[in-house]
Design a protein around this motif. Structure first.
Motif, PDB file in Angstrom:
ATOM      1  N   SER A  89      50.264  38.701  45.940  1.00 61.61           N
ATOM      2  CA  SER A  89      49.642  39.409  47.015  1.00 61.61           C
ATOM      3  C   SER A  89      48.561  38.778  47.140  1.00 61.61           C
ATOM      4  CB  SER A  89      49.461  40.836  46.700  1.00 61.61           C
ATOM      5  OG  SER A  89      48.935  41.565  47.826  1.00 61.61           O
ATOM      6  N   TYR A  90      47.313  39.429  47.215  1.00 64.01           N
ATOM      7  CA  TYR A  90      45.947  38.987  47.463  1.00 64.01           C
ATOM      8  C   TYR A  90      45.589  37.726  46.450  1.00 64.01           C
ATOM      9  CZ  TYR A  90      45.023  43.077  50.200  1.00 64.01           C
ATOM     10  OH  TYR A  90      45.085  44.185  51.105  1.00 64.01           O
ATOM     11  N   SER A  91      44.869  36.590  46.758  1.00 63.82           N
ATOM     12  CA  SER A  91      44.490  35.857  45.933  1.00 63.82           C
ATOM     13  C   SER A  91      43.089  36.245  45.125  1.00 63.82           C
ATOM     14  CB  SER A  91      43.941  34.487  46.414  1.00 63.82           C
ATOM     15  OG  SER A  91      45.057  33.881  47.083  1.00 63.82           O
ATOM     16  N   ILE A  92      42.236  37.105  45.842  1.00 58.63           N
ATOM     17  CA  ILE A  92      41.304  37.670  45.048  1.00 58.63           C
ATOM     18  C   ILE A  92      41.148  39.263  45.817  1.00 58.63           C
ATOM     19  CG2 ILE A  92      38.771  37.879  44.703  1.00 58.63           C
ATOM     20  CD1 ILE A  92      38.631  34.921  44.793  1.00 58.63           C
ATOM     21  N   ASP A  93      41.106  39.989  45.027  1.00 58.42           N
ATOM     22  CA  ASP A  93      41.096  41.587  45.567  1.00 58.42           C
ATOM     23  C   ASP A  93      39.853  42.340  44.739  1.00 58.42           C
ATOM     24  OD1 ASP A  93      41.475  43.917  46.786  1.00 58.42           O
ATOM     25  OD2 ASP A  93      43.030  44.757  45.148  1.00 58.42           O
ATOM     26  N   LEU A  94      38.843  42.536  45.523  1.00 62.17           N
ATOM     27  CA  LEU A  94      37.777  43.385  45.383  1.00 62.17           C
ATOM     28  C   LEU A  94      37.780  44.524  45.857  1.00 62.17           C
ATOM     29  CD1 LEU A  94      35.216  40.512  45.072  1.00 62.17           C
ATOM     30  CD2 LEU A  94      36.765  41.027  43.351  1.00 62.17           C
ATOM     31  N   PRO A  95      38.693  45.629  45.427  1.00 66.35           N
ATOM     32  CA  PRO A  95      38.893  46.788  46.160  1.00 66.35           C
ATOM     33  C   PRO A  95      37.842  47.747  46.353  1.00 66.35           C
ATOM     34  CG  PRO A  95      40.066  47.025  44.106  1.00 66.35           C
ATOM     35  CD  PRO A  95      39.417  45.580  43.991  1.00 66.35           C
TER      36      PRO A  95
END
Length: 379
Positions: A222-228
């Motif tokens: 999914s995301y390469s980088i996820d900072l939710p």
């Protein structure tokens, strides 16, 4: 007589104090683990070690050996190469190959693979203490590479390590999943091929992600980088490649679950973004994000961001001709690239100070005149 009685009482109190004082802390020890050693498996060292000890693990495969580490200040290091912990259907506490409950642990040159548990969160390392530093280590074919809990006093540092082919295929498990800790730092590392989940997900209050390669390869990540949850974050000097099979069109996602961390400041600086899907967005951010996008190279289709009012300068879309060998994911820029000497100034604390060196290393980024665009300075 009064003086004599006082002296006797003082002497008695002093003697009692001496007899009840805690024993002196034993000096740190070094434990050796290996197939030919007295301790043949890391779990035996976990049962014997004390706070501050060092455990040196011979390079070998330790199949089905799992452990819980409760001591503080441990150093756990592979010697003669990486020590390979292969889960083989086993887990510590139904959670991981290693559950690290003690504080301030260093893990160096250890390989973790095959962690699976019924709740699909089986991790190479389940971090439950405060403070973990991981260097030169590999995490692959686990349901989670590293999974941490929530600890506002915990700092997670990962350097020169590899995370690949982790994920249970459910979208809730990831190559690297860091919970609500004080800070996460990832440098000089290679994360690729997550199974449906994200390559890197972090709920940390501060994130420093600098000088890495993050690539989906042929996976359905999914995301390469996820900072939710947002947080004060720097994403700089990374090569980020979204694969054609990615299940999410965004490469970097910020604040998708609400800006609940104390800061909503995001700097995305001198990255090379490659999108191999037919559509996408390179950086998505929640309403209220204070985003600054500088000096990024964009390869492939898609919008720079979904926030038209974002502070964006010197970001440029380019084709493949200005790179050394893009077919082999070598996106170093050539001297004739339009990226050379095109960068805008960035405050020192938000600059890309490191470049990724394949595989899983880093080197200082040195400029000659004006900074180049993207993750690499032309040579």
């Amino acid at each position: 007589m009064r003086t004599t009685l006082l002296a006797v009482a003082a002497s008695t109190i002093a003697a009692a104090t001496l007899t009840t004082a805690p024993p002196a802390q034993a000096a740190p020890r070094t434990w050796h683990v290996g197939p030919t050693r007295a301790l043949t498996a890391p779990s035996e060292a976990a049962a014997a070690a004390n706070d501050g000890d060092t455990v040196l693990i011979d390079a070998a495969t330790y199949r089905g050996d799992v452990a819980t580490w409760t001591q503080k200040g441990l150093t756990l290091r592979g010697v003669g190469g990486r020590a390979h912990l292969e889960a083989d259907g086993q887990s510590a506490q139904g959670k991981a190959i290693w559950v690290i409950a003690g504080d301030d642990t260093t893990v160096d040159r250890i390989e973790f693979s095959g962690a699976t548990v019924p709740d699909q969160n089986g991790a190479g390392i389940r971090q439950e203490g405060a403070g973990l530093t991981v260097t030169r280590s590999w995490f692959h074919h686990n349901q989670d590479g590293i999974l941490t809990g929530e600890n506002a006093a915990s700092d997670i540092v990962i350097r020169r390590s590899r995370f690949f082919r982790n994920g249970a295929g459910d979208g809730y498990s990831h190559n690297l999943y860091v919970g609500a800790v004080r800070s996460l730092t990832v440098t000089g590392s290679w994360l690729w091929g997550a199974d449906v989940g994200h390559e890197l997900k972090s709920r940390a209050a501060r994130n420093t992600i600098v000088g890495n390669r993050i690539s989906d390869a042929d996976a359905t990540a999914s995301y390469s980088i996820d900072l939710p949850n947002g947080g004060r974050s720097l994403i700089a000097g990374n090569l980020i490649i979204q694969g054609a099979g990615s299940e999410n069109p965004a490469l970097v996602s910020y604040g998708a679950e609400g800006l609940t961390n104390g800061s909503s400041e995001l700097w995305v600086v001198n990255n090379t973004f490659v999108n191999r899907r037919t559509s996408g967005t390179f950086v998505t951010a929640a309403d209220g994000t204070r985003a600054h996008l500088r000096n990024n190279l964009l390869v492939g289709t898609g919008d720079l961001t979904d926030r038209p009012s974002t502070d964006a300068k010197a970001n440029r879309r380019v084709d493949l001709t200005g790179f050394v060998d893009p077919e082999r994911d070598d996106f170093r820029v050539r001297s004739d690239s339009p990226a050379v000497d095109r960068g805008a100034s960035v405050p020192r604390r938000w600059r890309a100070e490191w470049e990724y060196v394949h595989p899983a290393r880093q080197a200082p980024r040195t400029t000659n005149g004006r900074v180049d665009l993207g993750a690499y300075e032309a040579r």
